[in-house]
Design an enzyme around this catalytic site. Structure first.
Site, short mmCIF file in Angstrom:
data_model
loop_
_atom_site.label_atom_id
_atom_site.label_comp_id
_atom_site.label_asym_id
_atom_site.label_seq_id
_atom_site.Cartn_x
_atom_site.Cartn_y
_atom_site.Cartn_z
N HIS A 67 0.87 -1.19 0.00
CA HIS A 67 0.00 0.00 0.00
C HIS A 67 0.91 1.24 0.00
CE1 HIS A 67 -3.64 -2.26 1.57
NE2 HIS A 67 -2.68 -3.05 2.00
N GLU A 145 -8.93 -0.41 -5.28
CA GLU A 145 -9.65 -1.02 -4.16
C GLU A 145 -11.11 -0.55 -4.10
OE1 GLU A 145 -8.05 -1.60 0.15
OE2 GLU A 145 -9.07 0.33 0.17
N SER A 149 -19.72 -0.98 3.34
CA SER A 149 -20.60 -1.97 3.96
C SER A 149 -22.03 -1.48 4.10
CB SER A 149 -20.03 -2.37 5.32
OG SER A 149 -19.82 -1.21 6.10
N HIS A 183 -11.71 -5.03 -0.74
CA HIS A 183 -10.91 -4.90 0.48
C HIS A 183 -10.94 -6.12 1.39
CE1 HIS A 183 -10.05 -3.64 4.68
NE2 HIS A 183 -8.94 -3.31 4.09
N HIS A 210 -8.04 -8.87 1.08
CA HIS A 210 -7.57 -9.25 2.41
C HIS A 210 -8.55 -10.31 2.92
CE1 HIS A 210 -6.03 -5.05 2.04
NE2 HIS A 210 -4.97 -5.56 2.64
N GLU A 213 -7.45 -12.19 8.27
CA GLU A 213 -6.20 -11.63 8.78
C GLU A 213 -6.07 -11.77 10.30
OE1 GLU A 213 -5.93 -7.52 7.77
OE2 GLU A 213 -3.86 -7.31 8.49
N ASP A 312 3.12 -5.61 2.53
CA ASP A 312 2.04 -4.73 2.95
C ASP A 312 2.59 -3.30 2.87
OD1 ASP A 312 -0.66 -4.77 3.46
OD2 ASP A 312 -0.52 -5.73 5.42
O1 MCF Z 1 -3.13 -5.27 4.94
C1 MCF Z 1 -3.17 -4.29 5.94
C2 MCF Z 1 -4.08 -4.73 7.03
N1 MCF Z 1 -5.42 -5.10 6.59
C3 MCF Z 1 -6.26 -4.26 5.92
N2 MCF Z 1 -6.01 -3.15 5.28
C4 MCF Z 1 -4.86 -2.50 5.07
C5 MCF Z 1 -3.57 -2.94 5.37
N3 MCF Z 1 -2.72 -1.97 5.14
C6 MCF Z 1 -3.39 -0.94 4.67
N4 MCF Z 1 -4.70 -1.24 4.60
C7 MCF Z 1 -5.70 -0.27 4.08
C8 MCF Z 1 -6.81 -0.87 3.28
O2 MCF Z 1 -6.45 -1.04 1.93
O3 MCF Z 1 -6.31 0.35 5.18
C9 MCF Z 1 -7.64 0.68 4.90
C10 MCF Z 1 -7.94 0.11 3.51
O4 MCF Z 1 -7.96 1.09 2.54
C11 MCF Z 1 -8.41 0.06 6.02
S1 MCF Z 1 -10.13 -0.04 5.89
C12 MCF Z 1 -10.69 1.51 6.42
FE FE Z 2 -2.83 -4.96 2.93
#
Ligand code: MCF
Ligand code: FE
Length: 408
Positions: A67, A145, A149, A183, A210, A213, A312
């Site tokens: 990311h 992405e 919800s 997501h 994801h 996790e 990540d």
């Molecule tokens: O992989 C990690 C942890 N799990 C989920 N989301 C994210 C991670 N790192 C960044 N994210 C981003 C995700 O793409 O954080 C946001 C999303 O845009 C969280 S959801 C509000």
């Molecule tokens: Fe991620």
């Protein structure tokens, strides 16, 4: 036509062949791989490129999940437990986004290149990383992405996602491949996921999501309980999971999917992932920092699942180098035989990742793109321990080629 020689050529082909005193003949594509003595004799007019003592030539590395938009984080986010981290990322999203300029992301991409990452799967939440990714020297699979919800907001979220996807499609070329990321099961309504996944099929895009996790995600999806219950009840006291994990996996049945994390996936879910010919992307440092536990690599291997590795983002890591990530993984999975795990990890960042992301690289094999790196070991090394010693000692590349062009 160039003939590059090295003390070791680590092909990452199906046999994981390592050639001592090897060479690769290449232009934009790999033309021939073999023993240096034989290829030199066969191609006397090729430009000869010799590499230093203890050199290793291998495919450029592929980071399956990063990311970039969260690259400005260093110490702002809360580590140790998933929901506090999620709350902290939501609270700091605007601040972090403002700091993550194109310049900063470009700088991170260059650091990644110096460490040997020649391809990446970029998960884009907002489209703010588009310019940096389009202009990156690397091959980028750009995952737009989608999440949301609230049923009444599904149309708005979909059209925002659609707009970002269309904008990214303008730049499609062999180095920039638009793709789709759904997501997660806890954040994306199945109606929204279904629409995005149909679009991925229509457009021939690979998909990332994801999945399983954290322990919180497991409890929420199974019983509507745990830390996610308190998290969601702040928005809606009647919130419940939008589908079961089995229903979620079934949505991806026809797509070429990379399921990221999977730390809490059960055996049946891993079996489904295997049956769907999907990939599991392992992000060990992120898992450690978000306190979610460690992936059962053995269970993934037992199901013969294609395994890839991702850093990540800097939202859950301190480095975007795959060498750092592989070193951490070696230390985390202390129950696994060291040399075997080293080989598995090198496959996860080369041939397995190219397969998952549908890239024409990831191995030193005739006909593939000339994405290659040269690294050097500090001393001589026995061929049997080469994968391990490489992981232990490599930080930066000596030479980097993408499509046969020397970079850095
Ligand atoms: O992989 C990690 C942890 N799990 C989920 N989301 C994210 C991670 N790192 C960044 N994210 C981003 C995700 O793409 O954080 C946001 C999303 O845009 C969280 S959801 C509000
Ligand atoms: Fe991620």
């Amino acid at each position: 036509m160039t003939l590059i020689t090295a003390d070791f050529v680590l092909t990452c082909n199906e046999q994981f062949e390592i050639i001592e005193e090897g060479a690769v003949l290449f232009d934009t594509q790999i033309l021939e791989v073999g023993k240096a003595s034989i290829l030199k004799e066969k191609h006397p007019t090729a430009t000869l490129l010799q590499t230093p003592k203890n050199s290793v030539l291998l495919p450029g590395l592929i980071n399956s999940h990063v990311h970039l938009e969260f690259s400005a984080n260093q110490s702002m986010l809360r580590y140790g437990d998933f929901i506090p981290w999620l709350q902290s990322i939501i609270a700091h999203r605007d601040e972090l986004s403002a700091l993550a300029t194109t310049e900063l992301m470009t700088c991170k991409l260059h650091e990644m290149l110096k460490s040997g990452t020649t391809s990446l799967g970029a998960i884009s939440s907002f489209g703010a990383d588009l310019e940096a990714c389009v202009n990156a020297p690397q091959r980028v699979v750009y995952f737009n992405e989608v999440l949301g919800s609230v049923p009444s907001a599904v149309d708005v979220m979909y059209s925002d996602f659609r707009g970002r996807l269309e904008a990214s499609k303008e730049f499609t070329c062999k180095h920039f491949i638009p793709a789709i990321s759904v997501h997660s099961p806890y954040s994306t309504h199945p109606i929204l996921a279904k629409k995005a996944l149909q679009l991925a099929l229509d457009e021939g895009c690979v998909v990332s999501t994801h999945f399983m996790e954290s322990p919180a995600e497991r409890a929420w999806m199974d019983e509507g309980s745990g830390d996610f219950q308190s998290f969601f009840s702040a928005f809606n006291p009647h919130a419940k999971p939008m589908c079961t994990s089995v229903e979620y996996l079934a949505l991806f049945e026809k797509n070429a999917t990379l399921f990221t994390h999977g730390v809490h996936a059960n055996q049946a879910e891993l079996h489904t992932i295997a049956e769907q010919n999907a990939t599991l992307t392992h992000c060990p440092v992120s898992n450690r920092l978000l306190g979610v536990g460690a992936l059962d690599v053995e269970a993934v291997e037992n199901e013969n699942i294609n395994l890839t590795l991702g850093t990540d983002g800097l939202s859950s890591n301190i480095s975007l180098s795959l060498w750092d990530e592989m070193r951490s993984s070696l230390m985390m999975h202390s129950d696994k035989a060291l040399n075997t795990l080293a080989k598995t990890l090198l496959q996860s960042v080369t041939c397995n990742a190219a397969h998952a992301l549908k890239l024409p690289c990831g191995a030193l094999k005739e006909g593939l793109a000339s994405d290659m790196i040269v690294v050097t070991l500090p001393q001589e090394c026995a061929i049997e321990t080469l994968p391990l010693q490489l992981i232990l000692h490599t930080h930066h590349t000596h030479l980097t080629f993408i499509d046969g062009e020397e970079l850095c």
